[in-house]
Design a protein around this motif. Structure first.
Motif, PDB file in Angstrom:
ATOM      1  N   ARG A  80       0.962  59.166  -3.034  1.00  0.00           N
ATOM      2  CA  ARG A  80       1.616  58.456  -1.927  1.00  0.00           C
ATOM      3  C   ARG A  80       2.715  57.527  -2.448  1.00  0.00           C
ATOM      4  NH1 ARG A  80       4.229  55.564   0.397  1.00  0.00           N
ATOM      5  NH2 ARG A  80       4.060  54.582   2.441  1.00  0.00           N
ATOM      6  N   GLU A  81       2.415  56.841  -3.536  1.00  0.00           N
ATOM      7  CA  GLU A  81       3.406  55.938  -4.130  1.00  0.00           C
ATOM      8  C   GLU A  81       4.652  56.691  -4.562  1.00  0.00           C
ATOM      9  OE1 GLU A  81       1.992  53.526  -7.488  1.00  0.00           O
ATOM     10  OE2 GLU A  81       0.382  52.980  -6.085  1.00  0.00           O
ATOM     11  N   ARG A  82       4.437  57.847  -5.166  1.00  0.00           N
ATOM     12  CA  ARG A  82       5.576  58.585  -5.716  1.00  0.00           C
ATOM     13  C   ARG A  82       6.425  59.251  -4.648  1.00  0.00           C
ATOM     14  NH1 ARG A  82       5.662  59.686 -11.447  1.00  0.00           N
ATOM     15  NH2 ARG A  82       3.801  58.808 -12.438  1.00  0.00           N
ATOM     16  N   THR A  83       5.811  59.655  -3.530  1.00  0.00           N
ATOM     17  CA  THR A  83       6.605  60.362  -2.505  1.00  0.00           C
ATOM     18  C   THR A  83       7.159  59.421  -1.442  1.00  0.00           C
ATOM     19  OG1 THR A  83       4.778  60.770  -0.980  1.00  0.00           O
ATOM     20  CG2 THR A  83       5.151  62.413  -2.726  1.00  0.00           C
ATOM     21  N   GLY A  84       6.535  58.265  -1.250  1.00  0.00           N
ATOM     22  CA  GLY A  84       6.885  57.435  -0.106  1.00  0.00           C
ATOM     23  C   GLY A  84       6.398  58.118   1.159  1.00  0.00           C
ATOM     24  N   PRO A  85       6.795  57.601   2.357  1.00  0.00           N
ATOM     25  CA  PRO A  85       6.318  58.206   3.601  1.00  0.00           C
ATOM     26  C   PRO A  85       6.926  59.593   3.813  1.00  0.00           C
ATOM     27  CG  PRO A  85       7.880  56.422   4.055  1.00  0.00           C
ATOM     28  CD  PRO A  85       7.676  56.444   2.562  1.00  0.00           C
ATOM     29  N   VAL A  86       6.093  60.568   4.070  1.00  0.00           N
ATOM     30  CA  VAL A  86       6.562  61.945   4.281  1.00  0.00           C
ATOM     31  C   VAL A  86       5.691  62.616   5.337  1.00  0.00           C
ATOM     32  CG1 VAL A  86       7.547  62.437   1.985  1.00  0.00           C
ATOM     33  CG2 VAL A  86       5.076  62.687   2.349  1.00  0.00           C
ATOM     34  N   THR A  87       6.235  63.631   5.995  1.00  0.00           N
ATOM     35  CA  THR A  87       5.429  64.490   6.858  1.00  0.00           C
ATOM     36  C   THR A  87       4.660  65.447   5.955  1.00  0.00           C
ATOM     37  OG1 THR A  87       6.913  64.372   8.751  1.00  0.00           O
ATOM     38  CG2 THR A  87       5.533  66.331   8.591  1.00  0.00           C
ATOM     39  N   LEU A  88       3.367  65.545   6.181  1.00  0.00           N
ATOM     40  CA  LEU A  88       2.533  66.424   5.353  1.00  0.00           C
ATOM     41  C   LEU A  88       2.397  67.773   6.043  1.00  0.00           C
ATOM     42  CD1 LEU A  88      -0.206  63.779   4.462  1.00  0.00           C
ATOM     43  CD2 LEU A  88       1.663  64.573   2.989  1.00  0.00           C
ATOM     44  N   ILE A  89       2.947  68.803   5.418  1.00  0.00           N
ATOM     45  CA  ILE A  89       2.890  70.157   5.978  1.00  0.00           C
ATOM     46  C   ILE A  89       1.949  70.972   5.115  1.00  0.00           C
ATOM     47  CG2 ILE A  89       4.224  72.228   6.555  1.00  0.00           C
ATOM     48  CD1 ILE A  89       6.742  70.384   6.486  1.00  0.00           C
ATOM     49  N   GLU A  90       0.835  71.403   5.678  1.00  0.00           N
ATOM     50  CA  GLU A  90      -0.152  72.093   4.840  1.00  0.00           C
ATOM     51  C   GLU A  90      -0.216  73.578   5.143  1.00  0.00           C
ATOM     52  OE1 GLU A  90      -4.194  70.596   4.797  1.00  0.00           O
ATOM     53  OE2 GLU A  90      -4.433  71.527   2.830  1.00  0.00           O
ATOM     54  N   LEU A  91       0.001  74.391   4.129  1.00  0.00           N
ATOM     55  CA  LEU A  91      -0.059  75.849   4.282  1.00  0.00           C
ATOM     56  C   LEU A  91      -1.489  76.333   4.030  1.00  0.00           C
ATOM     57  CD1 LEU A  91       3.170  76.831   2.304  1.00  0.00           C
ATOM     58  CD2 LEU A  91       2.932  76.240   4.725  1.00  0.00           C
ATOM     59  N   GLY A  92      -1.989  77.190   4.906  1.00  0.00           N
ATOM     60  CA  GLY A  92      -3.343  77.724   4.725  1.00  0.00           C
ATOM     61  C   GLY A  92      -4.357  76.613   4.691  1.00  0.00           C
TER      62      GLY A  92
END
Ligand code: AVJ
Length: 331
Positions: A80-92
């Protein structure tokens, strides 16, 4: 808020039942008339198959799921720290159990959390929606029933985003499928977007083969269920009691190969095509591959597609790895 552009989850499938049946029959016909014979593994995951896979993940021999969960538990805050706020898109996404760890970490940081699970099983999306609503009521949920490729065109709209591809599902792809997948990913994701990849690593044959031959026989039922589904959806008329599950590690190809061995000769009808395929006694039909990876090789491969390896998380035994990637290409 892109929620409106999504198909609402279960039930509202785009293709009609007849179209899907024809697609299934055609895919099965292509594999069954090929040499050696094979069937596309995505059809393993109907409601019964998804439930059986969940049961596989709880078998003592099947280490990948719990190993990956432990890695994610330890790594979630740093990710979380490294990406900052992001939309999480999960495949499968399956039932999204492991994702819960990430949703918690993102939920603790400021900002809205949006979660977009993608799965071919509407039952799996429904289960995921229930779980997320119960455990993470603040998360915005936009589930999608369909194949991965169907969301690719929408990826850019979600930037900043992180695509989650966990559980070593990438191991199901053969060389060509993998190449197309990574090429499309790097093109479709925006520059700087992230990708979180879970991969099972090469290890001793005994450990690998045990994971796909659990003593309780759940994996065998999982393989057999594909033919149960063909009987139900395509009227294939297969005697599933004569199907034996075979899973073995192919050393040189670094992959588990899973087959259905037909003990008796059978005719497989492919209903809507009016086609029947004859299978001899003792013939093998490949239902799945599960590739195992060597970290140095995999990171070099991913770099070729323009993915920077930001960080590799692994367990003490180096049985499984979670790679945080960043897209250098994109548009
Ligand atoms: C969901 C593709 C990661 O390859 O380990 C498990 C599927 N098949 N046991 C795997 C599977 C039989 C699983 N993946």
């Amino acid at each position: 808020m892109p929620g409106g552009r999504f198909r609402a989850d279960p039930g509202s499938r785009r293709a009609s039942a007849a179209t899907e049946q024809l697609e299934f029959a055609t895919a099965a016909a292509i594999g069954l008339t090929d040499t050696p014979r094979w069937l596309p593994c995505q059809y393993l995951y109907d409601a019964a198959g998804s439930a059986l896979f969940d049961e596989i993940t709880r078998q003592p021999e099947y280490y990948p799921t719990r190993t990956e969960a432990a890695i994610l538990r330890a790594a979630a805050a740093e990710i979380r720290e490294r990406t900052g706020p992001v939309t999480l898109i999960e495949l499968g996404s399956g039932s999204s159990e492991k994702t819960s760890l990430l949703l918690s970490a993102y939920g603790e940081a400021p900002g809205e959390v949006r979660y977009v699970p993608v799965d071919v099983s509407d039952a799996a999306i429904a289960a995921s929606r229930r779980r997320v609503a119960a455990d993470h009521p603040d998360v915005e949920f936009a589930g999608l029933v369909g194949r991965y490729e169907e969301v690719f065109p929408q990826l850019r709209e979600h930037s900043p985003a992180m695509v989650l591809f966990l559980g070593s599902t990438i191991g199901n792809f053969n060389h060509g499928e993998s190449l197309r997948f990574w090429r499309t990913m790097s093109r479709r994701l925006a520059t700087g977007d992230h990708f979180l990849l879970g991969v099972d690593l090469v290890k001793e044959r005994e450990v690998l083969e045990a994971a796909y031959n659990d003593a309780a026989g759940v994996t065998a039922r999982f393989t057999r269920n594909l033919f149960v589904r063909m009987n139900r959806e395509l009227g294939s008329g297969i005697d599933v009691t004569q199907i034996k599950h075979v899973a073995r590690y192919h050393d040189a190809w670094q992959r588990i190969e899973i087959f259905a061995r037909f003990r008796t000769a059978q005719e497989i009808a492919l209903g809507p095509l009016g086609l029947t395929v004859h299978v001899d006694a003792d013939e093998l039909i490949m239902t799945e591959i599960s590739r195992k990876f060597v970290l140095e090789h995999l990171t070099a491969y991913l770099e070729v597609f323009g993915f920077e390896v930001v960080r590799v998380f692994t367990d003490d035994r180096q049985w499984f790895a979670v790679l945080l990637l960043r897209n250098r290409r994109g548009h």
